[in-house]
Enzyme design. Structure first.
Site, PDB file in Angstrom:
ATOM      1  N   GLY A 117      22.006   7.019  45.171  1.00  0.00           N
ATOM      2  CA  GLY A 117      21.371   8.092  45.416  1.00  0.00           C
ATOM      3  C   GLY A 117      21.512   8.823  46.727  1.00  0.00           C
ATOM      4  CD  GLU A 118      21.560   6.879  51.036  1.00  0.00           C
ATOM      5  OE1 GLU A 118      22.621   7.343  51.497  1.00  0.00           O
ATOM      6  OE2 GLU A 118      21.316   5.453  51.256  1.00  0.00           O
TER       7      GLU A 118
END
Length: 337
Positions: A304-305
């Site tokens: 993610g991120e």
């Protein structure tokens, strides 16, 4: 210019009325591509990406100078159901890590020459457990959408949106199930690494949420009932980029769930996007297929991120560098046969 978001219908209208690509610029880019010093099609998808980008930027010979990465963070009431291998406190801790430059996305954004900002959305006030009631009220959804909407720099020429929110693969799976149908088990994966019992529990939670909110309405309603603040903020940012004709690289499963809500609202709502990568989250490939998006990279990422999308910035930069920087046959004095 972005209209002010006073209500959800303003958002719906802005997305439906958003401009398309510049067809003349795209055609000029096609013609230029045919004159470059290479065999036709020799650069594969890089050629298609460059032409796509040229159309959205309205420039037949564009450049990428100002990519932007925006990370949104939110907490989820559904984590009380034990759907994540990590506690909700990690969201706050990771936001601090982003702000101090210590996360993977910081390094990838820097490597790609992108600016990066972080927006934490009411981390001390998680969304409602969607197995009990809608995750957000209409006002809460609007605030989150507006956060994403206003986070986009109008001067950016490429956008990546990422997220941080412990437990957020659960609402992403619920959104996918509500939008595309099928059994919850088809859309529910291990997220941060839950074991078999955890996966069974997580699937139960997704099933209960989708059943409770069945028939709740359009993509925005599904986002309100089953999503999270950071997912809504990503949707707001992707929509704002559409209005501003800023191309977007989609990240993994959670980002794609936000984008899928927009796709349900208006035909062509995601035409300004490409899939940066296919994540290791089990249902991401199926969701990309539903949206007709072929990922640029498949590296087994599941962080993610915005990490996979940020990694793909340099793919787009390379495509544009070749398209805009290469000599034509005439300029190079090379025979084109």
């Amino acid at each position: 210019m972005l209209p002010e978001l006073n209500d959800l219908n303003t958002f719906r209208k802005a997305l439906k009325d958003a401009p398309g690509p510049d067809d003349a610029a795209a055609q000029e880019a096609v013609e230029r591509n045919g004159q470059l010093t290479k065999p036709p099609g020799a650069l594969g998808r890089l050629e298609d990406i460059a032409i796509w980008y040229a159309g959205w930027r309205g420039q037949s010979r564009p450049q990428i100078n100002s990519p932007q990465v925006v990370v949104f963070a939110g907490n989820h009431g559904v984590t009380a159901q034990g759907v994540s291998a990590f506690p909700p406190e990690v969201t706050v801790q990771m936001v601090a890590n982003f702000e101090h430059g210590g996360a993977a996305i910081n390094q990838l954004a820097k490597s790609a020459g992108a600016t990066m900002t972080v927006h934490a959305l009411d981390l001390d006030r998680p969304t409602t457990d969607f197995t009990k009631a809608p995750a957000m009220s209409e006002d809460e959804l609007l605030v989150a959408l507006r956060t994403g909407w206003m986070a986009v720099d109008p001067e950016a020429d490429l956008l990546v949106v990422g997220e941080m929110g412990i437990g957020n693969t659960t609402p992403a799976a619920a959104i996918a199930c509500a939008l595309f149908g099928g059994d919850a088990s088809e859309w529910t994966g291990r997220g941060t690494g839950v074991d078999d019992a955890g996966l069974e529990n997580k699937t139960r939670v997704v099933t209960e949420g989708v059943v409770l909110h069945a028939g709740c309405g359009d993509g925005l309603d599904i986002l309100r009932c089953l999503g999270g603040r950071e997912i809504a903020a990503m949707a707001g940012a992707i929509a704002a980029a559409r209005v501003l004709r800023i191309p977007v690289i989609l990240d993994g499963f959670i980002c794609t769930s936000a984008a899928a809500c927009l796709d349900q609202l208006a035909p062509g709502a995601l035409d300004h996007t490409v899939a940066g990568h296919q994540s290791a989250e089990s249902a991401h490939a199926a969701m990309l297929a539903k949206l007709g998006k072929d990922p640029l990279l498949t590296l087994g990422l599941r962080l993610g991120e915005g990490s996979g999308a940020a990694l793909a910035i340099n793919i787009l930069k390379s495509a544009i560098a070749c398209h805009s920087g290469m000599a034509t046959f005439a300029e190079a004095g090379v025979s084109d046969g």
